[in-house]
Design an enzyme around this catalytic site. Sequence first.
Site, short mmCIF file in Angstrom:
data_model
loop_
_atom_site.label_atom_id
_atom_site.label_comp_id
_atom_site.label_asym_id
_atom_site.label_seq_id
_atom_site.Cartn_x
_atom_site.Cartn_y
_atom_site.Cartn_z
N SER A 238 29.58 33.19 -12.89
CA SER A 238 29.57 31.78 -12.50
C SER A 238 28.70 31.62 -11.26
CB SER A 238 30.99 31.30 -12.20
OG SER A 238 31.41 31.89 -10.99
N LYS A 239 28.60 30.39 -10.79
CA LYS A 239 27.76 30.05 -9.64
C LYS A 239 28.05 30.94 -8.42
CE LYS A 239 25.56 25.66 -9.79
NZ LYS A 239 24.40 26.24 -10.43
N ARG A 240 29.30 31.37 -8.29
CA ARG A 240 29.67 32.22 -7.15
C ARG A 240 28.82 33.49 -7.10
NH1 ARG A 240 34.20 34.91 -7.97
NH2 ARG A 240 34.38 34.23 -10.12
#
Length: 465
Positions: A238-240
């Site tokens: 994910s974006k993390r």
Amino acid sequence: MLVKTRFAPSPTGYLHVGGVRTALYCWLFAKHKQGKYILRIEDTDRERSTDVAVKMILDGLAWLGLNADEGPYYQTQRFDRYQEIIEQWLKEGKAYRCYCDKARLEKLRESQLENKEKPRYDGFCRQRQPDNCDAPHVIRFKNPEHGEVIINDLVLGQVIFQNKELDDLIIRRTDGTPTYNFTVIVDDYDMQITHVIRGNDHLNNTPRQINMLKALGFSLPQYAHVPMILGDDGKRLSKRHGAVSVLEFKEMGILPEALLNYLVRLGWSHGDQEIFSIDEMIKFFDLSALNKSPCAFDTEKLLWLNHHYIKTLPADQVAKALLWQFEQMKVKVFSGPDLAEVVLAMRERCKTLKEMAEQSLFFYQDQLVYDEAAKIKHLTTDTLPALKLLTEKLMHLSAWLKEPIKTALAEVGETLGLKMGKYGPAVRVAISGGTQSPSLDITIETLGKEKTIQRLNAAIACITE
Ligand code: GLU
């Protein structure tokens, strides 16, 4: 049998690399089998779907060259067709109106949870004839109550679901809009999809979809549920974890060839081959060689592949991607060297096109901006004679080519009794503004005579001012 695959993104956000990998597998499989690949935008969730997201999906796929043989189809343009099937199923007794209100469903859920049962609809309205047919209602599909659904998944092998675990799915909401699993099967049926290749986060939807496809009387497609892509911490990517949207990779300066090559190997293999042209991917791709277990995204490997393609693709082709980077930086490139020349000069040193654009900016600056520390250190009275002599020699150079430029640079040192290490950095600051650039002969050749002389003169003026 004509093989037909589909990529069916929901336009609720950016196009995730996981989605791109699914699209690539669908596209490759169709091409490998001389079949067709369809693009279908699943935009029935009007609250979460946006036109911006649709555009990002279309732009991302176009950038990668994953062009569809059919589509894009939009589910919101097919509401009449979904309604037609619902009417048909109501007539055939395959679906029914459910008038259960929120309060009843909530009570049902609570008592099921109390009895440690899985919350599910109990089929209360299956046989019920309400007093008022127009009262608010949903439509539910009559899921078989007994038996099992066997999926012979092309990646996961056999997966079995019990029908008693599945309840009667809502296929039309109170507001009249059709629901997700239902629209998927109507489309897969109408579009004659033979292979459903998608993320294994959809595996739980598959038995419900199979039951509905059976109700339509469709010979079932084959399923291939592909494992998720993980981040370096083992959690779903994910974006993390960094860049995940396809357009972010474009912005980072990744080439489409590199991203596709990276993604095809992330979950699929062909011997120990790492580098695949598109033609090789099409030739070798097969669902049977897909991994069962999830893979972690490895940015270093992507950069390694990107560097490989920057170095090996025709310079003209890489130059187009470099131009896009300059456009993003609002840098005009018509007053400087040909971009393909810059690619040739820079490609050994840059793993991304963004890096290349940043490091090649000096070729195109009208007014060179010096790195202040480099200027103070190298543009001094000590280096002045070398800069002057070099200017003189370059002005009279017979041909503006790497070899004579190299000779001129060496002769400056010989004439003045200086080592290259003493005046080379000053020349580099003078022509590039800083201390990082390809070798001086190549940089000077690429920069061109006019700009080089002009910059050397400006450096001389800067020292003598
Ligand atoms: N629209 C779904 C999604 O974006 C994909 C559904 C499917 O492939 O069946 O996750």
